[in-house]
Design an enzyme around this catalytic site. Structure first.
Site, short mmCIF file in Angstrom:
data_model
loop_
_atom_site.label_atom_id
_atom_site.label_comp_id
_atom_site.label_asym_id
_atom_site.label_seq_id
_atom_site.Cartn_x
_atom_site.Cartn_y
_atom_site.Cartn_z
N SER A 187 36.95 41.45 35.72
CA SER A 187 37.00 40.86 36.86
C SER A 187 35.66 40.20 37.41
O SER A 187 34.78 40.95 37.00
CB SER A 187 37.49 41.68 37.60
OG SER A 187 38.94 42.40 37.39
C1 LIG Z 1 41.29 41.88 34.96
S1 LIG Z 1 41.58 42.87 33.36
C2 LIG Z 1 41.84 43.99 34.21
C3 LIG Z 1 40.00 44.47 34.29
C4 LIG Z 1 38.91 45.90 34.07
N1 LIG Z 1 39.56 46.84 35.00
C5 LIG Z 1 37.53 45.64 33.97
O1 LIG Z 1 36.59 46.64 35.22
O2 LIG Z 1 36.77 45.38 32.92
C6 LIG Z 1 43.93 43.26 33.83
C7 LIG Z 1 44.56 44.43 32.35
O3 LIG Z 1 45.58 44.35 33.08
C8 LIG Z 1 46.56 44.91 31.65
N2 LIG Z 1 47.62 44.80 32.55
C9 LIG Z 1 48.02 43.79 32.61
N3 LIG Z 1 49.58 44.19 32.88
C10 LIG Z 1 49.28 46.06 33.20
C11 LIG Z 1 51.11 46.68 32.46
N4 LIG Z 1 51.85 46.26 33.42
N5 LIG Z 1 50.26 48.09 33.62
C12 LIG Z 1 48.96 48.79 32.74
N6 LIG Z 1 48.17 47.62 32.45
C13 LIG Z 1 48.03 45.95 32.74
C14 LIG Z 1 45.64 43.45 30.71
O4 LIG Z 1 46.20 44.00 30.00
C15 LIG Z 1 44.18 43.90 30.90
O5 LIG Z 1 43.55 43.95 30.30
#
Ligand SMILES: C[S@@+](CC[C@H](N)C(=O)[O-])C[C@H]1O[C@@H](n2cnc3c(N)ncnc32)[C@H](O)[C@@H]1O
Length: 407
Positions: free
Chosen positions: A77
């Site tokens: 992010s």
């Molecule tokens: C913006 S990224 C997170 C960034 C992370 N916190 C970092 O520090 O790099 C969003 C993540 O949410 C995951 N995601 C999407 N839907 C999800 C769900 N229902 N449960 C868990 N993870 C999910 C995606 O696979 C993605 O890797």
């Protein structure tokens, strides 16, 4: 591959944190968050990105979406958003924390820095290749004590709860029932929440039978996999103008097919903004007062073809009722003495009730203008809460939560 251009990773990291603090000069501060961001090496979680990119204030994709028109599937992010969400979360030494959306593992490492050795961090991601990536990065950077689990974050991780802090790093449309069970009373939840076409990072404090917001910040996030209550559709034959709304709203794009061919009605207010001044609060007020609030996006070709420019063509608030639409717009003021450009806010309406809808948007611009930084109070209740127990305000019902938004 990381490549250096003279400056060390530490220098670049400190410059990035300095820039974030300077840019958000009036925002709340937390010295512990600042130290964590100056310490945890973001570039080590992005080994394929050039060093400059790892320390730019931008999200960095680690998993592309096969659908080229859609957002990526995973990324680190944007650092300024990471910063203010951690300030909203207010993690204490020794806390048990759960993160939804592990991505690169970078935010989980920051969380671990904040909890210290006596705390616990569990992060989850729905995609096994992403959790494998996060695991590798956390192990390589000295954060082997962060738990990484593969699952739908809507389920939480009851086996390691309850949690003092929960944070979603992915855009949620509903607040899953499991989170109520796993967040301790007195705990905090920070979540990028989507409603009425907008997205805000909301910090909630949990009480026994409700959660109260104490901070609402503008943000954009990848949408969560597994919740699909947001609808969208084009309202023109050339597929240039699109609306986004919630499934509980009676919006039917087909009814609007002719609306944009009607003569427009433009209504202006006296409220003005500078070129970098936010008018984001107008949308929040509309969502708290007008059930017909949604989002309009217009491609440049739509403007070239004569569509009146939305205030921000990529995303602006709109009101839609049956075959009529109005949306926020702005125009540069003609003040010859002004040293900086200023813009007057107003609304443009199309269709039989377009002028009336435009007036209603202007009423909310006028309500917002004298108190621009006032945030709405957002209260979340379990879905089975009766109407009689809800606070006053606009009620938005989701499968697992009842949200009340009020000013
Ligand atoms: C913006 S990224 C997170 C960034 C992370 N916190 C970092 O520090 O790099 C969003 C993540 O949410 C995951 N995601 C999407 N839907 C999800 C769900 N229902 N449960 C868990 N993870 C999910 C995606 O696979 C993605 O890797």
């Amino acid at each position: 591959m990381n490549t250096t251009t003279g400056a060390s990773p530490e220098d670049l990291r400190n410059r990035l944190v300095d820039a974030i603090l300077q840019q958000d000069v009036s925002g709340p501060r937390d010295a512990r968050v600042e130290t964590a961001m100056r310490t945890v090496p973001r570039h080590a979680f992005l080994p394929d990105a050039p060093l400059q990119e790892a320390y730019a204030n931008k999200s960095v994709t680690i998993k592309e979406n096969p659908d080229e028109d859609a957002l990526p599937l995973s990324c680190a992010s944007q650092p300024d958003v990471v910063h203010f969400m951690l300030v909203q979360l207010a993690v204490r030494e020794g806390d048990h924390v759960f993160e939804i959306g592990a991505g690169t593992g970078y935010n989980a490492a920051l969380l671990k820095h904040l909890t210290g050795k006596s705390g616990q961090v569990t992060t989850c991601d729905i995609a096994p290749d992403v959790t494998a990536y996060a695991r590798r990065m956390l192990d390589a950077t000295g954060y082997a004590d962060v738990r990484v689990v593969t699952r739908d974050g809507a389920l939480g991780a009851p086996e390691f709860g309850p949690y003092d802090r929960m944070i979603a790093a992915v855009g949620m449309w509903d607040l899953p029932a499991a989170w109520w069970d796993q967040l301790a009373v007195g705990g905090r939840l920070v979540v990028p929440l989507r409603w009425r076409g907008l997205s805000r990072s909301v910090a909630f404090r949990r009480e026994k039978d409700r959660m109260w917001s104490d901070s609402v910040r503008m943000c954009g996030f990848l949408p969560v996999i597994g919740q699909d209550g947001e609808r969208n559709g084009y309202i023109d034959d050339n597929r240039l103008v699109r609306l986004y709304w919630d499934e509980d709203q009676p919006i039917a794009p087909d009814l609007l097919r002719d609306a944009l061919t009607h003569p427009k009605s433009v209504v202006w207010t006296d409220a003005t903004v500078g070129s970098v001044e936010s008018f984001d609060g107008v949308w929040l007020r509309l969502s708290a007062t007008e059930r017909a609030t949604c989002r309009i996006t217009a491609k440049p070709a739509a403007l070239e073809a004569g569509l009146h420019r939305p205030a921000s063509p990529a995303l602006s608030p709109a009101l839609v009722e049956a075959d009529s639409i109005a949306y926020l717009t702005l125009e540069r003021t003609a003040d010859p003495l002004a040293t900086e450009p200023r813009f007057r806010l107003g609304a443009v309406g199309y269709g039989p009730a377009g002028a009336e809808l435009a007036e209603r948007i202007c009423a909310q611009i006028r309500a917002w203008s004298p108190a621009r930084t006032v945030e709405p109070a957002i209260t979340a209740y379990p879905a089975d809460t009766p109407d009689s127990d809800l606070a006053d305000g606009a009620v938005i019902d989701r499968p697992s939560v009842r949200l009340v938004i009020a000013y």
